[in-house]
Design an enzyme around this catalytic site. Sequence first.
Site, PDB file in Angstrom:
ATOM      1  N   THR A  36       0.859  -1.174  -0.093  1.00  0.00           N
ATOM      2  CA  THR A  36      -0.076  -0.046  -0.090  1.00  0.00           C
ATOM      3  C   THR A  36       0.975   1.265  -0.243  1.00  0.00           C
ATOM      4  OG1 THR A  36      -1.659  -1.138   1.356  1.00  0.00           O
ATOM      5  CG2 THR A  36      -1.874   1.226   1.283  1.00  0.00           C
ATOM      6  N   PHE A  50       1.066   5.263   0.441  1.00  0.00           N
ATOM      7  CA  PHE A  50       0.473   6.453   1.277  1.00  0.00           C
ATOM      8  C   PHE A  50       1.045   7.692   1.070  1.00  0.00           C
ATOM      9  CE2 PHE A  50       0.222   2.525   3.878  1.00  0.00           C
ATOM     10  CZ  PHE A  50      -0.590   2.420   4.901  1.00  0.00           C
TER      11      PHE A  50
END
Length: 281
Positions: free
Chosen positions: A171, A173
């Site tokens: 992921t 960010f």
Amino acid sequence: MTVIAFQGVPGAYSDLACRHAYPGWTTLPCPSFEAAMEAVREGRAQRAMLPCENSLAGRVPDIHRLLPDSGLAVVGEHYERVEHCLLAREGATLETIRRAHSHPMALGQVLKVLKELSLTPVIQADTAGAAEMVSREGGPEDCAVASALAAEVYGLRILRRNVEDASHNTTRFYVMATRPETPPIEAPHPVTTFVFRVRNMPAALYKALGGFATNGVNMTKLESYMLDGAFTATQFLCDVDGHPDDPRLFRALEELRFFSREVKVLGCYRAHPFRVAHEGT
């Protein structure tokens, strides 16, 4: 005390990302992305860690819509490897568990182990929340799919680590703050994030983006989304390699502004080592 806000409960992957990116900082759980941004605007946190995309699931809903009007600047990026674990209370084993509790996205990323152990998926609001629920109410037949940090926070045993189907599950960010923290132009590997809306004219997007090609600027992210539900009002979110004061990117942005109704630079920051390591792959 330096504080970084995130959306979720303690033990969430966003919490883990905060701890890895800013070791020693206090993490502040928030009920929503908006609340995490508000914590920064109000001075209760100095940073917000907001997921923007996942290598398996694609972009995170709502983030692209919230960024332009947040009043915050993008001051960094962070890549967090998602490593799912099977967590359970003391006394539970791989032989006793029958139900796996987690966020639907996480459950969709561990299909192999669900099949192997004949586990019934049970949807929860988020991964860390599933761990909290199992710690409070779970029996020997219950487990949670969550992070190792969630096991530590909620006093659960890790029955098996790295149960995700794809080893590349990562992921990305955005790190947000109240003021831009633009690195010097000579700093290595700068990334610039901006949004724009093209004019209502034929081939407007093609013309608007042409300056990036002619000036040799690499665009690593281009996402479109509707504004206020209007099919004719489209905004684009972009990441490009380069510094806004570099002549090549400066000229590309000037050409973009000529063919656009609005261009807003959200921030310039140094590329995360994960991005640098995977350039050209």
